[in-house]
Design an enzyme around this catalytic site. Structure first.
Site, PDB file in Angstrom:
ATOM      1  N   CYS A 331      19.533  38.971  39.223  1.00  0.00           N
ATOM      2  CA  CYS A 331      18.882  37.660  39.183  1.00  0.00           C
ATOM      3  C   CYS A 331      19.749  36.608  38.498  1.00  0.00           C
ATOM      4  CB  CYS A 331      17.560  37.768  38.441  1.00  0.00           C
ATOM      5  SG  CYS A 331      16.446  38.864  39.297  1.00  0.00           S
ATOM      6  N   ASP A 332      20.911  36.996  38.009  1.00  0.00           N
ATOM      7  CA  ASP A 332      21.737  36.048  37.259  1.00  0.00           C
ATOM      8  C   ASP A 332      22.651  35.252  38.191  1.00  0.00           C
ATOM      9  OD1 ASP A 332      23.152  34.666  35.409  1.00  0.00           O
ATOM     10  OD2 ASP A 332      23.952  36.411  34.354  1.00  0.00           O
TER      11      ASP A 332
END
Ligand SMILES: Cc1ncc(COP(=O)(O)O)c(C=O)c1O
Length: 386
Positions: A331-332
């Site tokens: 998700c980064d």
């Protein structure tokens, strides 16, 4: 910013089929290990530097299968932690063929390595030297010297190594403590553009060793020239014999009875591993195609962050090219594999291949987002071996 790495579009039929078959049989993400490439590179490096004994830097790719390959070729091992020593112990590699090169270590680690049979350790300061007082009858130390290397992608002399001018006083202190310093080492940095720093370091270290040998009764006869031999990330064709020619020439001037050793990591394993990832999903954002893969910068592509590497990529499809971004699965936002490259239109399930992905890739990956590691596939036996 445009990504300048080589990107190959399409593949010959047999290569295409191989990647598809492996992905279908074993799933993705995969790291495919081709032992024959390590064999080839090991032999090429030995041929290029015939006077040098090779100790594979286990940190580059600490996989059992790789250790077995190097072991079968008769290579030695360079370890830098108790974990790496344990790995060799598990595989019953003889401790005398191993050197411990971390300049700073816990006493417990020294004892583990000694129990395993390691007798050669690296230090770079007096505090570390003093840790060996009680083991002095069992070890020969190598003193690491720092040579800063602006031409290397990874400068390994920033953090470790004493100045050349400090060597005489450390050697004198070792003499007082009854500890044998048997030679000098350096690591001019990883992924070197050329061998000029190796040559300079060989010349400066050997000059000092000769001077110290003339002044002292304790003989220094080991020179450890470290690693730094490059992988072919740019696909320009690294010819290791050409890279090593100046090193060979510099080593040819040293006393024949000296023991010359090296700690190659990257060059031996980088080309032996190929990553296979799948496109999981896609979107179009501000007119650019985004493809989200099942491996990324927190996984096998971690070397793009820690190791400053930029791996050559390949897609199997062909067609009109569009501005595209390849992103990893976490998700980064930092988890982007390639920014602003030109790719044909891809869809979920299409494969993206990463080349030269053996060194400092699987070794530095994380488990962020609890995503699974890429599985390590031995190509020769077609078995998952991790
Ligand atoms: C002490 C030491 N030896 C050897 C190596 C291997 O270097 P390379 O991968 O450039 O051959 C490294 C890399 O970090 C290192 O720190």
């Amino acid at each position: 910013m445009a990504d300048k790495r080589p990107v190959k579009i399409g593949a010959p039929e047999d290569e295409h089929q191989l990647y598809q078959d492996l992905a279908q049989e074993f799933g993705t993400p995969l790291l495919v290990y081709d032992e024959s490439v390590v064999e080839q590179h090991y032999r090429a490096l030995c041929d290029a530097l015939p006077a040098v004994r090779m100790y594979y830097a286990v940190k580059a790719l600490p996989q059992e299968q790789v250790i077995r390959t190097i072991d079968s070729l008769g290579g030695g091992f360079d370890v830098a932690s108790g974990g790496e020593t344990d790995l060799l112990l598990k595989l019953k590699v003889f401790g005398r063929r191993t050197i411990h090169t971390h300049p700073v270590k816990k006493d417990e680690e020294i004892r583990t390595a000694l129990r395993y049979g390691v007798t050669t350790f690296v230090i770079d300061n007096v505090y570390e030297l003093e840790k060996f007082v009680s083991y002095r009858s069992r070890v020969g130390l190598i003193l690491r010297v720092s040579f800063r290397s602006p031409g290397a992608i990874v400068d390994l002399s920033r953090k470790f190594g004493c100045n050349l001018s400090e060597v005489p006083s450390i050697v004198a202190r070792a003499g007082e403590l009854g500890i044998h310093i048997k030679g000098l080492s350096f690591h001019v940095g990883s992924q070197c553009a050329d061998a000029s720093k190796h040559v300079e370091s060989i010349e400066k270290c050997s000059e000092l060793m000769l001077q110290l040998n003339a002044e002292n009764d304790r003989l220094m006869n080991v020179l450890d020239i470290g690693g730094g031999f490059p992988a072919d990330y740019d696909r320009r064709g690294v010819v290791i014999d050409t890279f090593c020619a100046p090193i060979r020439e510099a080593l040819g001037k040293l006393p024949a009875e000296w023991d010359i050793i090296a700690e190659p990591g990257r060059y031996l394993v980088a080309a032996a591993v190929t990553s296979i990832t799948s496109v999981v999903g896609r979107s179009v954002r501000d007119g650019v195609n985004w493809y989200y893969l099942d491996d990324g910068a927190y996984g096998s592509y971690s070397g793009q962050i820690y190791d400053h590497a930029c791996y050559p990529l390949q897609v199997l499809k062909e067609g009109p090219l569009h501005r595209s971004i390849l992103a990893g699965p976490t998700c980064d936002s930092i988890d982007v594999v390639a920014e602003d490259i030109l790719l044909p239109e891809l869809t979920a399930g299409d494969l993206v291949i990463g080349h030269e992905m053996g060194a400092y890739t699987a070794a530095t990956r994380t488990r962020f987002n609890s995503l699974p590691d890429a599985r390590f596939l031995d190509l020769a036996s077609r078995r998952i071996v991790d």
